[in-house]
Each structure stands twice: as structure tokens, then as C-alpha cells.
Design a protein around this motif. Structure first.
Motif, PDB file in Angstrom:
ATOM      1  N   PRO A   1       1.150  -1.238   0.247  1.00 24.10           N
ATOM      2  CA  PRO A   1      -0.287   0.104   0.191  1.00 24.10           C
ATOM      3  C   PRO A   1       1.193   1.427  -0.787  1.00 24.10           C
ATOM      4  CG  PRO A   1      -0.861  -1.582   1.644  1.00 24.10           C
ATOM      5  CD  PRO A   1       0.748  -2.211   0.929  1.00 24.10           C
ATOM      6  N   GLY A   2       0.400   2.200  -0.846  1.00 26.15           N
ATOM      7  CA  GLY A   2       0.951   3.430  -0.302  1.00 26.15           C
ATOM      8  C   GLY A   2       2.155   3.365  -1.766  1.00 26.15           C
TER       9      GLY A   2
ATOM     10  N   GLN B   1       5.351   0.739   3.369  1.00 22.44           N
ATOM     11  CA  GLN B   1       5.668   1.807   2.729  1.00 22.44           C
ATOM     12  C   GLN B   1       5.904   2.381   3.555  1.00 22.44           C
ATOM     13  OE1 GLN B   1       7.411   1.852  -0.089  1.00 22.44           O
ATOM     14  NE2 GLN B   1       6.466  -0.455   0.022  1.00 22.44           N
ATOM     15  N   GLY B   2       5.581   2.531   4.909  1.00 22.39           N
ATOM     16  CA  GLY B   2       5.375   3.686   6.006  1.00 22.39           C
ATOM     17  C   GLY B   2       4.118   4.201   6.940  1.00 22.39           C
ATOM     18  N   ASP B   3       3.086   3.586   5.653  1.00 21.15           N
ATOM     19  CA  ASP B   3       1.748   3.961   6.825  1.00 21.15           C
ATOM     20  C   ASP B   3       1.140   3.440   7.683  1.00 21.15           C
ATOM     21  OD1 ASP B   3      -0.885   5.189   7.410  1.00 21.15           O
ATOM     22  OD2 ASP B   3      -1.578   5.712   4.736  1.00 21.15           O
ATOM     23  N   GLU B   4       1.750   3.830   9.328  1.00 19.44           N
ATOM     24  CA  GLU B   4       1.415   2.738  10.112  1.00 19.44           C
ATOM     25  C   GLU B   4      -0.008   2.699  10.484  1.00 19.44           C
ATOM     26  OE1 GLU B   4       3.034   1.338  11.813  1.00 19.44           O
ATOM     27  OE2 GLU B   4       5.559   1.883  10.431  1.00 19.44           O
TER      28      GLU B   4
ATOM     29  N   LEU C   1       0.129 -12.851   8.718  1.00 25.36           N
ATOM     30  CA  LEU C   1      -0.066 -12.042   8.376  1.00 25.36           C
ATOM     31  C   LEU C   1       1.800 -11.683   8.141  1.00 25.36           C
ATOM     32  CD1 LEU C   1      -0.312  -9.047   7.387  1.00 25.36           C
ATOM     33  CD2 LEU C   1       0.227  -7.932   8.916  1.00 25.36           C
ATOM     34  N   ILE C   2       2.527 -11.388   7.528  1.00 19.48           N
ATOM     35  CA  ILE C   2       3.577 -10.762   7.473  1.00 19.48           C
ATOM     36  C   ILE C   2       4.259  -9.987   6.845  1.00 19.48           C
ATOM     37  CG2 ILE C   2       5.537 -12.057   5.908  1.00 19.48           C
ATOM     38  CD1 ILE C   2       3.959 -14.303   5.020  1.00 19.48           C
ATOM     39  N   LEU C   3       5.531  -9.184   7.685  1.00 18.48           N
ATOM     40  CA  LEU C   3       5.648  -8.100   7.451  1.00 18.48           C
ATOM     41  C   LEU C   3       7.147  -7.792   6.796  1.00 18.48           C
ATOM     42  CD1 LEU C   3       4.590  -5.296   7.341  1.00 18.48           C
ATOM     43  CD2 LEU C   3       5.484  -5.028  10.138  1.00 18.48           C
TER      44      LEU C   3
END
Length: 359
Positions: free
Chosen positions: A229-230, A266-269, A283-285
Motif C-alpha cells: 500500500p502506498g 511503505q510507512g503508513d502506520e 500476516l507477514i510484514l
């Protein structure tokens, strides 16, 4: 014990730890898309990770973007990948093949049929690509017809079945990094007026149809997806509705009961927190550039169930051993990332019994 080293259930599999090898293009396949012989050793060396996700693998001639990337849609491809999956399984590992359709991120010189790329709309990404004759501007793609979009869904279904025939434990749909699936999300790449363009629901439709078709074909518990995302690379702009699109998409995909979702963060916490709440499977991050001393933080906090790493795994075949020993990591050689031979592919050193692992 650090929770990153504890077991976890992903789909139908019990994984020994929560470390994932992120998908990384290496461009060492044959010109027909059959994976190279060295790939057996490359992936088997890293089988101690809980899960290996392979390099992006095209589901069709149209799906190829880069030079010498592997495919998984012909008998030769299946035979080549079977050697790799067998080598990984012999070491006790688990491997998902990532299905990647490059869409407009393609050049005719790199594909078997030498045709222009296909995409939601005939909009060039505005960047260049490496070819056998050097860097060339990517031409504008041909817009898929509505019927061709549906045939592309069928291509993904066929590739997923081929991956299972090749011995893969499952597949990951590449819905990230500005490739075809994400091109449908972004108004900068998708100006369609049919059921695959316009509204949030329409722009998310292709991804949902691909995931549904594959889950029907091989089982939801062997089907996964990667999202970023983003992302703004290569002309992708998801617009003001981007976060809402992902909230809708994740909720719809959650209903399918897939094996996992893999987020390239991409940084959108706040959006990541929303995704965590909406998604009820593992969920894999993947946080690009995460330092060594931060490995395990997202699993410990509960934000993720597993963590994915790319360059550190590329450069350290014994990544799990080094983490447990708190040993220094090899540095990745960027000059050998794409193409070439064994150098920078299967020759990174591992710790020996005499190595001072406290250094």
C-alpha cells in the motif's frame, strides 16, 4: 526465547519459525523461463527459514517483464521447479512460488513473443528497463479488453495449478511493487470505464478475482497475496482513495480464508494497523531496510505473525543460525543481484564450527 524462533501455523503448514525469505528477482533462468540449475542450491541453502517465497515467476508469456525471469506455465517450467521444491523439501523447508505478472513493466525484447506489455490502460510507466541490448524506455502497453482481463485471471489459475504440480507448498500472488495487480488499483495506471476501473470496488476486482480463482483451484490454505500500500514507484499513484481501497480489498480477501497476507510496508502506520485488524489470518510484514537489531520486533509486539527479509537472507544462507548466535552478517553484493553465475548467488560464506560467532 525470542518469539521469532517459535513455530507458527500458516495455511495447512506448521512452520518451525517466523522468518520468511522475501521474494527477490535474480534473473538467472533460461530464456524459455525454465529456472536455472543453480537455483536448486540457492533455495535449498536457505531452507531453515520458516518459509521461502520465490522470486517473481510469470504466469504467461504476457506476464514476463524482465530478462531471464522464470515462468510456471509450461511442462518445462514445472520440471525445472520440481527440482527446486524437492531440494528445499529434502532440507525440511517450505516454499511458495510467487506469481508475478509484470503488466506494463515489460519490454518486447524481454518476452518470448516480443509483443508490447499489457495493462489496465495504455499508459506507459515513464521509466526504462534493462534488455539484452542495454537500457531501453518501456513503451506504452496495450490495454487489456474486458475478456482479456478474464483470460488473465485464468492464466493465474493455470499457473497456480502448475506450481502445485511442481511440488510447491503454495503460491503468493504478487499484488505489490507496481506490477499488474497494483496497476489496477492506481488511477495513474487504470483509467478503465468497465467493471475493472473507476470505483474502489472495481479497481480491487481483478485482485479479488485472481485470489478467488486460485483458492478454488488449489485451496485457500495454499493461496497467499503480497501488497504494498502506498507504493509510488514507476508511475504508480493510488490517489486520495488509496487507503480506502486497501481497507475494502483486505476485508474482501479476508473472507476467502487465504494462507497469509504479505505486506511490503511503505510507512503508513495507521493503515497497517487497520490491515492488522481487518485480516484474521497470518500476516507477514516486510520493512525494507530494517536493521539487524530490529529483527523480531513486529512479531514480539503482535503487529505481525511473521517477518520477511530480503537482502540479509540473500547474503546469508545461514541467516537463522546467525540470528540465534547473534553473529555478524555478510554484506550483500549489489553487483551480482541480477543475472550472472554462482558468484553472489550460492557462494556466500556460512559460519563454521570454528568461527567466533560472538564477533
Amino acid at each position: 526465547m525470542n518469539p521469532i524462533f517459535t513455530s507458527v501455523r500458516v495455511g495447512r503448514y506448521a512452520l518451525p519459525n517466523r522468518l520468511v525469505m522475501a521474494p527477490m528477482t535474480r534473473s538467472r533462468a533460461g530464456f524459455d523461463g525454465t529456472p536455472g540449475e543453480l537455483a536448486m542450491e540457492y533455495y535449498a541453502q536457505r531452507a531453515e527459514l520458516g518459509l521461502i517465497v520465490t522470486e517473481g515467476t510469470q504466469p504467461s508469456d504476457d506476464g514476463q517483464g524482465y530478462l531471464t525471469t522464470p515462468g510456471i506455465y509450461t511442462p518445462a517450467h514445472v520440471a525445472g521447479w520440481r527440482k527446486i521444491t524437492s531440494a528445499v523439501h529434502d532440507k525440511g523447508g517450505h516454499i511458495f512460488i510467487q506469481l508475478m505478472h509484470a503488466g506494463r513493466m515489460s519490454h518486447p525484447d524481454n518476452t518470448p513473443h516480443h509483443r508490447q506489455g499489457v495493462a489496465p490502460s495504455a499508459i506507459a510507466p515513464g521509466t526504462a528497463m534493462f534488455t539484452a541490448t542495454g537500457m531501453q524506455d518501456i513503451p506504452a502497453p496495450r490495454a487489456l479488453t474486458t475478456e482479456e482481463v478474464r483470460r488473465t485471471v485464468a492464466d493465474f489459475r493455470h499457473a497456480a495449478r502448475s506450481a502445485i504440480e511442481a511440488g510447491a507448498d503454495g503460491i503468493e500472488i504478487h499484488g505489490a511493487n507496481a506490477y499488474l495487480v497494483q496497476q489496477f488499483f492506481a488511477p495513474s495506471a487504470n483509467t478503465r470505464t468497465d467493471e475493472y476501473g473507476g470505483s474502489i470496488e472495481n479497481r480491487a476486482r481483478f485482485a479479488i478475482e485472481v485470489a478467488t480463482a486460485i483458492a478454488e483451484e488449489i485451496g485457500a490454505d495454499r493461496t497467499a497475496i503480497r501488497l504494498s500500500p502506498g507504493t509510488t514507484m514507476w508511475g504508480i499513484d493510488e490517489g486520495a482513495e488509496g487507503a480506502d481501497l486497501y481497507r475494502h480489498l483486505v476485508a474482501e480477501l479476508d473472507n476467502l480464508g487465504l494462507a497469509y497476507m504479505h505486506i511490503m510496508h511503505q510507512g503508513d502506520e495507521p493503515l497497517l494497523a487497520n490491515i492488522r485488524k481487518l485480516w484474521h489470518q497470518p500476516l507477514i510484514l516486510n520493512r525494507p531496510g530494517r536493521p539487524h537489531d530490529q529483527i523480531g520486533v513486529d512479531v514480539t509486539s503482535g503487529l505481525a505473525d511473521l517477518e520477511a527479509y530480503g537482502q540479509m537472507v540473500l547474503a546469508n544462507p545461514d541467516f537463522v543460525v546467525r540470528l540465534k548466535a547473534n553473529a555478524a552478517m555478510n554484506e550483500a553484493d549489489h553487483n551480482t543481484f541480477f543475472g550472472g553465475t554462482a558468484q553472489g548467488y550460492i557462494d556466500y560464506p556460512v559460519l563454521s564450527a570454528r568461527t567466533d560467532i560472538s564477533s
